[in-house]
Scaffold this motif. Structure first.
Motif, PDB file in Angstrom:
ATOM      1  N   LEU A  17      -4.807  16.492  -0.009  1.00 61.63           N
ATOM      2  CA  LEU A  17      -4.489  17.590  -0.912  1.00 61.63           C
ATOM      3  C   LEU A  17      -3.936  18.797  -0.183  1.00 61.63           C
ATOM      4  O   LEU A  17      -4.400  19.156   0.905  1.00 61.63           O
ATOM      5  CB  LEU A  17      -5.768  18.035  -1.645  1.00 61.63           C
ATOM      6  CG  LEU A  17      -6.489  16.974  -2.469  1.00 61.63           C
ATOM      7  CD1 LEU A  17      -7.979  17.220  -2.444  1.00 61.63           C
ATOM      8  CD2 LEU A  17      -5.973  17.001  -3.896  1.00 61.63           C
ATOM      9  N   SER A  18      -2.949  19.421  -0.797  1.00 64.89           N
ATOM     10  CA  SER A  18      -2.540  20.759  -0.381  1.00 64.89           C
ATOM     11  C   SER A  18      -2.580  21.646  -1.608  1.00 64.89           C
ATOM     12  O   SER A  18      -2.476  21.168  -2.740  1.00 64.89           O
ATOM     13  CB  SER A  18      -1.127  20.749   0.231  1.00 64.89           C
ATOM     14  OG  SER A  18      -0.139  20.724  -0.779  1.00 64.89           O
ATOM     15  N   SER A  19      -2.739  22.936  -1.390  1.00 63.10           N
ATOM     16  CA  SER A  19      -2.720  23.834  -2.543  1.00 63.10           C
ATOM     17  C   SER A  19      -2.356  25.235  -2.120  1.00 63.10           C
ATOM     18  O   SER A  19      -2.380  25.586  -0.938  1.00 63.10           O
ATOM     19  CB  SER A  19      -4.078  23.850  -3.269  1.00 63.10           C
ATOM     20  OG  SER A  19      -4.956  24.792  -2.711  1.00 63.10           O
ATOM     21  N   GLN A  20      -2.016  26.023  -3.125  1.00 58.77           N
ATOM     22  CA  GLN A  20      -1.864  27.459  -2.945  1.00 58.77           C
ATOM     23  C   GLN A  20      -3.113  28.014  -2.263  1.00 58.77           C
ATOM     24  O   GLN A  20      -4.198  27.459  -2.371  1.00 58.77           O
ATOM     25  CB  GLN A  20      -1.716  28.112  -4.312  1.00 58.77           C
ATOM     26  CG  GLN A  20      -2.924  27.852  -5.204  1.00 58.77           C
ATOM     27  CD  GLN A  20      -2.850  28.482  -6.550  1.00 58.77           C
ATOM     28  OE1 GLN A  20      -2.781  29.692  -6.664  1.00 58.77           O
ATOM     29  NE2 GLN A  20      -2.844  27.658  -7.584  1.00 58.77           N
ATOM     30  N   MET A  64       0.839  -1.193   0.000  1.00 59.32           N
ATOM     31  CA  MET A  64       0.000   0.000   0.000  1.00 59.32           C
ATOM     32  C   MET A  64       0.871   1.239   0.000  1.00 59.32           C
ATOM     33  O   MET A  64       2.055   1.199   0.344  1.00 59.32           O
ATOM     34  CB  MET A  64      -0.905   0.027   1.227  1.00 59.32           C
ATOM     35  CG  MET A  64      -0.155   0.077   2.560  1.00 59.32           C
ATOM     36  SD  MET A  64      -1.172   0.681   3.912  1.00 59.32           S
ATOM     37  CE  MET A  64      -1.251   2.412   3.516  1.00 59.32           C
ATOM     38  N   SER A  65       0.284   2.373  -0.405  1.00 62.27           N
ATOM     39  CA  SER A  65       0.990   3.642  -0.371  1.00 62.27           C
ATOM     40  C   SER A  65       0.004   4.755  -0.078  1.00 62.27           C
ATOM     41  O   SER A  65      -1.215   4.575  -0.156  1.00 62.27           O
ATOM     42  CB  SER A  65       1.711   3.900  -1.699  1.00 62.27           C
ATOM     43  OG  SER A  65       0.793   3.968  -2.779  1.00 62.27           O
ATOM     44  N   LEU A  66       0.550   5.911   0.273  1.00 61.01           N
ATOM     45  CA  LEU A  66      -0.224   7.105   0.564  1.00 61.01           C
ATOM     46  C   LEU A  66       0.174   8.184  -0.429  1.00 61.01           C
ATOM     47  O   LEU A  66       1.349   8.293  -0.794  1.00 61.01           O
ATOM     48  CB  LEU A  66       0.041   7.580   1.991  1.00 61.01           C
ATOM     49  CG  LEU A  66      -0.280   6.567   3.088  1.00 61.01           C
ATOM     50  CD1 LEU A  66       0.336   7.008   4.417  1.00 61.01           C
ATOM     51  CD2 LEU A  66      -1.794   6.391   3.236  1.00 61.01           C
ATOM     52  N   MET A  67      -0.779   8.989  -0.858  1.00 59.00           N
ATOM     53  CA  MET A  67      -0.510   9.971  -1.905  1.00 59.00           C
ATOM     54  C   MET A  67      -0.767  11.388  -1.397  1.00 59.00           C
ATOM     55  O   MET A  67      -1.740  11.640  -0.681  1.00 59.00           O
ATOM     56  CB  MET A  67      -1.394   9.685  -3.123  1.00 59.00           C
ATOM     57  CG  MET A  67      -1.237  10.674  -4.268  1.00 59.00           C
ATOM     58  SD  MET A  67      -2.241  10.220  -5.707  1.00 59.00           S
ATOM     59  CE  MET A  67      -1.215   8.903  -6.424  1.00 59.00           C
ATOM     60  N   GLY A  68       0.119  12.286  -1.791  1.00 58.43           N
ATOM     61  CA  GLY A  68      -0.077  13.704  -1.543  1.00 58.43           C
ATOM     62  C   GLY A  68      -0.125  14.445  -2.870  1.00 58.43           C
ATOM     63  O   GLY A  68       0.739  14.243  -3.725  1.00 58.43           O
ATOM     64  N   ILE A  69      -1.150  15.261  -3.056  1.00 61.54           N
ATOM     65  CA  ILE A  69      -1.295  16.087  -4.255  1.00 61.54           C
ATOM     66  C   ILE A  69      -1.097  17.535  -3.835  1.00 61.54           C
ATOM     67  O   ILE A  69      -1.789  18.023  -2.937  1.00 61.54           O
ATOM     68  CB  ILE A  69      -2.683  15.916  -4.902  1.00 61.54           C
ATOM     69  CG1 ILE A  69      -2.941  14.456  -5.264  1.00 61.54           C
ATOM     70  CG2 ILE A  69      -2.826  16.810  -6.126  1.00 61.54           C
ATOM     71  CD1 ILE A  69      -4.364  14.188  -5.760  1.00 61.54           C
ATOM     72  N   ASP A  70      -0.161  18.219  -4.486  1.00 65.65           N
ATOM     73  CA  ASP A  70       0.132  19.613  -4.157  1.00 65.65           C
ATOM     74  C   ASP A  70      -0.117  20.466  -5.395  1.00 65.65           C
ATOM     75  O   ASP A  70       0.534  20.287  -6.430  1.00 65.65           O
ATOM     76  CB  ASP A  70       1.584  19.744  -3.688  1.00 65.65           C
ATOM     77  CG  ASP A  70       1.942  21.175  -3.297  1.00 65.65           C
ATOM     78  OD1 ASP A  70       1.045  21.882  -2.804  1.00 65.65           O
ATOM     79  OD2 ASP A  70       3.097  21.581  -3.497  1.00 65.65           O
ATOM     80  N   VAL A  71      -1.068  21.391  -5.288  1.00 62.91           N
ATOM     81  CA  VAL A  71      -1.453  22.247  -6.406  1.00 62.91           C
ATOM     82  C   VAL A  71      -0.875  23.636  -6.164  1.00 62.91           C
ATOM     83  O   VAL A  71      -1.404  24.414  -5.369  1.00 62.91           O
ATOM     84  CB  VAL A  71      -2.983  22.324  -6.560  1.00 62.91           C
ATOM     85  CG1 VAL A  71      -3.348  23.046  -7.849  1.00 62.91           C
ATOM     86  CG2 VAL A  71      -3.606  20.936  -6.519  1.00 62.91           C
ATOM     87  N   GLY A  72       0.245  23.929  -6.828  1.00 65.92           N
ATOM     88  CA  GLY A  72       0.917  25.195  -6.625  1.00 65.92           C
ATOM     89  C   GLY A  72       0.444  26.284  -7.574  1.00 65.92           C
ATOM     90  O   GLY A  72      -0.447  26.084  -8.393  1.00 65.92           O
ATOM     91  N   THR A  73       1.102  27.435  -7.476  1.00 63.38           N
ATOM     92  CA  THR A  73       0.735  28.582  -8.304  1.00 63.38           C
ATOM     93  C   THR A  73       1.192  28.404  -9.738  1.00 63.38           C
ATOM     94  O   THR A  73       0.518  28.849 -10.672  1.00 63.38           O
ATOM     95  CB  THR A  73       1.346  29.867  -7.716  1.00 63.38           C
ATOM     96  OG1 THR A  73       0.954  29.993  -6.345  1.00 63.38           O
ATOM     97  CG2 THR A  73       0.879  31.090  -8.475  1.00 63.38           C
ATOM     98  N   THR A  74       2.328  27.750  -9.947  1.00 66.30           N
ATOM     99  CA  THR A  74       2.848  27.588 -11.307  1.00 66.30           C
ATOM    100  C   THR A  74       3.068  26.131 -11.686  1.00 66.30           C
ATOM    101  O   THR A  74       3.594  25.849 -12.752  1.00 66.30           O
ATOM    102  CB  THR A  74       4.175  28.354 -11.476  1.00 66.30           C
ATOM    103  OG1 THR A  74       5.114  27.911 -10.491  1.00 66.30           O
ATOM    104  CG2 THR A  74       3.955  29.852 -11.331  1.00 66.30           C
ATOM    105  N   GLY A  75       2.672  25.211 -10.824  1.00 63.85           N
ATOM    106  CA  GLY A  75       2.838  23.804 -11.157  1.00 63.85           C
ATOM    107  C   GLY A  75       2.190  22.913 -10.113  1.00 63.85           C
ATOM    108  O   GLY A  75       1.898  23.343  -8.995  1.00 63.85           O
TER     109      GLY A  75
END
Length: 503
Positions: A74-77, A1-12
């Protein structure tokens, strides 16, 4: 198994899968353009952002067949929002934090409620960066769009919606809208009224680390997931990065060096002196804690500007040698401190002075100046700004005695040594530069029982790769330059104001 992090930045955007021990199993990223259709306007195409996230999800899932993702977060700007209809149609591009088209609406909102009252409710010093005054600009300029809007979604809840679950927003991201009352942990009727939007037009707020749903099986398969995947509330990218850097107790601050630069320290709830220093104070991604945030909207975008406008030679070298262009740019400087001073105010001054009229300045140019001198001035100028932020945080009662650096800039050992020398504090770099993704992956793991809690997860997953100690022999030079840096803005402020009045 694995864990996923999605990071939505300002330019990528970045998608990273971690095993239970915090080792990166696979990662993918895409860079997207920051659109500027008019001066002072900076926005993203939300559908383009989602298409790149979708590509990254498929790429990562294609590499981890034996370690399928069981939960993601999820993390994001902050601040940027997407107006969508009930059937998911995007109605407009999303203005990002540095977009300044809403200066008039920001001033009107501050005049109506008062700067002190806004801070009392939100822990945020009034500024153009926040979501609510951006919506007010739409109210004045595109009222028909406001009426069509089902939800205004920040990127954490926008992506959650695209993943087929309820578009829930976490407390740390909700705080960046300027519509969230940190005391009641709910939307403020007073602020919603000032912003002329309905409560039902915003997502349901929850603490970080709560399970909000499961990706529908058909969509999960389309995105490359091989089993059931739970979606967990994450955080604003700065507190998420602090969590991923192990910044859970007062004393150690996180310095995020990405498109923007941000300094995050753990503290108590908002206190009045913070307002005088333009310090934001709001919920940490670690539930039960608060963070103090100070930063500069220019950040790593300044190196990107150098790359695109002045760095033709470095780009050519990088292409010829198959090296990262930023490594080529930074490695051309020597180890000696510079005498040139740069104010990194390419989109206003940022949090320290909160002056949207401020612009970038380089002082000390001569015919002896080389490109390397400008590069050094960029690296030092961005660091002088953070050194002043640390000074003000300490004066506001927020203890900072060590730094953990994250983000793409933390990969440069030369820059990390400059940061240690200028701040006078030890600067540690953790084992991964993708701390925001790791932080929200930790939340996903805690929510689904992989870890017993965030302290346990941090102890298991987060390792310091290297620490850079300040060199005493550099202290006198850099303290003199820091004083000049501070005085330079103050001397130029009347000129900035005069130039702005002429616009």
């Amino acid at each position: 198994m694995s864990l996923m992090g999605i990071d939505v930045g300002t330019t990528g955007c970045k998608v990273v899968a971690f095993d239970e021990g915090g080792i990166v199993l696979a990662g993918a990223g895409r860079e997207y353009p920051l659109l500027s259709p008019n001066p002072g306007w900076y926005e993203l195409d939300p559908e383009q952002v989602w298409s790149y996230i979708r590509e990254c999800l498929r790429a990562v899932n294609g590499q981890i067949g034996h370690d399928p993702v069981t939960a993601l977060s999820l993390s994001s700007q902050g601040e940027a929002m997407v107006p969508v209809t009930a059937d998911g149609r995007v109605l407009a591009n999303s203005p990002v934090s540095s977009d300044r088209r809403n200066a008039k609406q920001t001033a009107q909102m501050e005049a109506a409620l008062g700067r002190e009252r806004i801070f009392e409710l939100t822990g945020q010093p009034m500024s153009t960066i926040y979501t609510l005054p951006k919506i007010l600009w739409w109210r004045d300029n595109a009222p028909e769009m406001i009426e069509q809007t089902w939800k205004f979604l920040c990127y954490v809840d926008f992506v959650a919606h695209k993943l087929g679950v309820e578009p829930v927003i976490d407390y740390s991201m909700a705080a960046r809208t300027l519509a969230f009352d940190y005391r009641t942990e709910d939307w403020s009727d007073e602020l919603l009224s000032a912003g002329h939007i309905r409560r039902d037009q915003l997502s349901r707020p929850l603490p970080s680390g709560e399970i909000i749903g499961e990706i529908p099986r058909a969509l999960a398969a389309e995105l490359g997931f091989s089993g059931s995947v739970k979606v967990v509330t994450g955080g604003h990218d700065q507190p998420a990065g602090a969590l991923g850097a192990g910044v859970l107790q007062p004393g150690t601050a996180m310095l995020a060096i990405g498109t923007t630069e941000a300094l995050v320290a753990v503290t108590e709830k908002p206190r009045k002196p913070m307002l005088g220093y333009n310090v934001s104070c709001y919920h940490h991604a670690a539930p039960g804690s608060f963070i103090a945030l100070s930063g500069n909207q220019t950040g790593g975008r300044l190196l990107r500007w150098y790359r695109d406008e002045l760095g033709a030679a470095e780009r050519a070298i990088a292409a010829e040698t198959d090296r990262d262009v930023y490594d080529v740019i930074i490695e051309q400087i020597d180890d000696a401190p510079g005498d040139m001073i740069l104010l990194p105010y390419f989109v206003g001054s940022g949090g320290l002075h909160d002056d949207p009229s401020a612009t970038g300045v380089v002082i000390g140019l001569s015919f002896d100046s080389k490109r390397a001198d400008i590069v050094r001035a960029i690296l030092e100028g961005l660091t002088y700004e953070q050194a002043l932020c640390i000074r003000l945080l300490n004066e506001a009662g927020v203890d900072v005695n060590r730094i953990r650096a994250i983000g793409g800039g933390s990969r440069s050992e030369r820059w990390m040594q400059i940061k240690a020398d200028i701040t006078g504090l030890p600067v540690s770099v953790i084992h991964t530069s993708e701390a925001a993704s790791l932080g929200v992956a930790m939340l996903a793991g805690c929510a689904t029982g992989v870890y017993g809690g965030l302290e346990e997860a941090a102890e298991l997953l987060i390792k310091v790769r290297k620490t850079f100690d300040p060199r005493p022999e550099r202290a006198a030079h850099y303290q003199r330059q820091l004083t000049l840096y501070d005085e330079l803005y103050r001397a130029l402020r009347p000129i900035y104001q005069a130039m702005s009045a002429d616009d």
